[in-house]
Design a protein around this motif. Sequence first.
Motif, PDB file in Angstrom:
ATOM      1  N   THR A 187     -19.343  -3.422   2.181  1.00 51.11           N
ATOM      2  CA  THR A 187     -18.059  -4.645   2.263  1.00 51.11           C
ATOM      3  C   THR A 187     -16.621  -5.182   1.805  1.00 51.11           C
ATOM      4  N   ARG A 188     -16.419  -4.342   0.927  1.00 49.46           N
ATOM      5  CA  ARG A 188     -15.000  -4.587   0.272  1.00 49.46           C
ATOM      6  C   ARG A 188     -14.501  -3.835   1.081  1.00 49.46           C
ATOM      7  N   ALA A 189     -13.448  -3.798   1.674  1.00 46.38           N
ATOM      8  CA  ALA A 189     -12.471  -2.820   1.273  1.00 46.38           C
ATOM      9  C   ALA A 189     -10.686  -2.792   0.500  1.00 46.38           C
ATOM     10  N   GLU A 190     -10.721  -2.008  -0.414  1.00 41.60           N
ATOM     11  CA  GLU A 190      -9.558  -2.079  -1.024  1.00 41.60           C
ATOM     12  C   GLU A 190      -8.500  -1.120  -0.650  1.00 41.60           C
ATOM     13  N   ALA A 191      -7.419  -1.492  -1.048  1.00 40.68           N
ATOM     14  CA  ALA A 191      -6.069  -0.429  -1.084  1.00 40.68           C
ATOM     15  C   ALA A 191      -5.809  -0.899  -2.275  1.00 40.68           C
ATOM     16  N   THR A 192      -5.202   0.025  -3.590  1.00 38.52           N
ATOM     17  CA  THR A 192      -4.284   0.267  -4.650  1.00 38.52           C
ATOM     18  C   THR A 192      -3.247   1.072  -4.247  1.00 38.52           C
ATOM     19  N   PHE A 193      -2.010   0.421  -4.806  1.00 43.67           N
ATOM     20  CA  PHE A 193      -1.023   0.334  -5.292  1.00 43.67           C
ATOM     21  C   PHE A 193      -0.974   1.139  -6.631  1.00 43.67           C
ATOM     22  N   THR A 194      -0.169   1.667  -7.427  1.00 44.26           N
ATOM     23  CA  THR A 194       0.478   2.194  -8.552  1.00 44.26           C
ATOM     24  C   THR A 194       1.736   0.992  -8.507  1.00 44.26           C
ATOM     25  N   ALA A 195       2.305   1.189 -10.175  1.00 44.16           N
ATOM     26  CA  ALA A 195       3.233   0.211 -10.501  1.00 44.16           C
ATOM     27  C   ALA A 195       4.829   1.049  -9.837  1.00 44.16           C
ATOM     28  N   ARG A 196       4.695   2.155  -9.757  1.00 47.23           N
ATOM     29  CA  ARG A 196       6.006   2.596  -9.086  1.00 47.23           C
ATOM     30  C   ARG A 196       6.386   2.620  -7.245  1.00 47.23           C
ATOM     31  N   THR A 197       5.205   2.028  -6.862  1.00 41.58           N
ATOM     32  CA  THR A 197       5.069   2.366  -5.625  1.00 41.58           C
ATOM     33  C   THR A 197       6.487   1.075  -4.699  1.00 41.58           C
ATOM     34  N   PRO A 198       6.852   1.968  -3.847  1.00 38.59           N
ATOM     35  CA  PRO A 198       8.369   0.853  -3.591  1.00 38.59           C
ATOM     36  C   PRO A 198       7.536  -0.205  -2.364  1.00 38.59           C
ATOM     37  N   SER A 199       8.280  -1.169  -2.771  1.00 37.13           N
ATOM     38  CA  SER A 199       7.716  -2.611  -2.351  1.00 37.13           C
ATOM     39  C   SER A 199       7.630  -2.786  -0.816  1.00 37.13           C
ATOM     40  N   HIS A 200       8.986  -1.668  -0.594  1.00 35.84           N
ATOM     41  CA  HIS A 200       8.412  -2.303   1.308  1.00 35.84           C
ATOM     42  C   HIS A 200       7.476  -1.653   1.929  1.00 35.84           C
ATOM     43  N   LEU A 201       6.683   0.124   1.161  1.00 37.99           N
ATOM     44  CA  LEU A 201       5.375   0.311   1.898  1.00 37.99           C
ATOM     45  C   LEU A 201       4.279  -0.549   1.400  1.00 37.99           C
ATOM     46  N   ILE A 202       4.311  -1.377   0.654  1.00 35.21           N
ATOM     47  CA  ILE A 202       3.293  -1.996   0.470  1.00 35.21           C
ATOM     48  C   ILE A 202       3.432  -2.985   1.784  1.00 35.21           C
ATOM     49  N   ALA A 203       4.372  -3.418   1.840  1.00 41.41           N
ATOM     50  CA  ALA A 203       4.301  -4.680   3.217  1.00 41.41           C
ATOM     51  C   ALA A 203       4.168  -4.228   4.108  1.00 41.41           C
ATOM     52  N   ALA A 204       4.806  -2.530   3.994  1.00 37.34           N
ATOM     53  CA  ALA A 204       3.950  -2.635   5.273  1.00 37.34           C
ATOM     54  C   ALA A 204       3.151  -1.449   5.658  1.00 37.34           C
ATOM     55  N   THR A 205       2.157  -1.848   4.870  1.00 36.33           N
ATOM     56  CA  THR A 205       0.476  -1.939   5.131  1.00 36.33           C
ATOM     57  C   THR A 205      -0.122  -3.109   4.870  1.00 36.33           C
TER      58      THR A 205
END
Length: 316
Positions: A187-205
């Motif tokens: 039931t729980r969808a999870e997407a995780t990003f490590t520390a140096r992931t560019p902010s705009h890529l997380i924002a796009a997701t």
Amino acid sequence: MYAPDDPTRYQEVLVSPMYLAGSNGTGEAGFAPVAHWPHQYLDEGPCQLLVTSPDQRIRIGWFGDDFELWKIGAAEDAFSAPRWTATFNHVTPAEMVAGLTAALVQDYDEAIASDTPVRFLTGPTVPWRDTARPLTDAGWNLDGAAEIGTVEIIAPDDQAGILIDRRGYGSDRTTVELWAGPPGWGTRAEATFTARTPSHLIAATAAVMTKSTPVVRERHQVDRRMQHLVTMTPVASATPIAEVQVPRAPTPLDVRRTAVTEAVHRAARAPRTAADLRVMAAQSRSTGAAQKRMGHPAPATSARLPASSPTPRRGR
């Protein structure tokens, strides 16, 4: 669970909100933006499909039988360890993954076309607001009860959010998690990003999670524990929605099926056995001789294999 003979089991439905739709098991939507990039289909090991940018700096791995279904990262060059990594679990809709893969394609194309810095290798911005801006702009709310050192922003229905962890150190630690659905294996969808992931890529997701467009699933693909949280409309009775259609990218199963089909076609077009060819030649000569006696030339296309000819061998 649906009974095997349940007529509604495989019925296609439009599911909203998208972030609670779960995975359809193929990853097609996530691969669609990178359909033109090199694909490597792997028969051994947990990674079944690896898609890379042409220079292999961006790597997208599909682990179809694993809990962590997707692993995506970017490196300085083809031989370097990833600068950052994004991981999506088996419940995460592939449409969310497409938010990241589409942004990576855009970054890569811009880098090739100009001398500007490669955006997919830049570090995150300091203000957490840049990462979560698509969510706050869509009316998602800051959770005042979040632990000290963390920021959590929750969807209006309380069924999805983003958790930003600003505690600790280390480039490989998880600093951002996008989640949807109640806690649980299915039931729980999870997407995780490590520390140096560019902010705009997380924002796009994250931006994909704010879209109201439903996604197509077969009814059995939506966990029964989630069905009271989503709206499901049979596709046959719904008004067609252009955005629902996602360009199909080949899956590992597609590739195997295509290989078998092409092998059969090659076998069908391949020369017959030596015995077949001798029969064809003899038949052509006898037909030509008979027609010559009757005063008619034998047409070049008159020879056919006898009905009892051996079946041509098929390619492997």
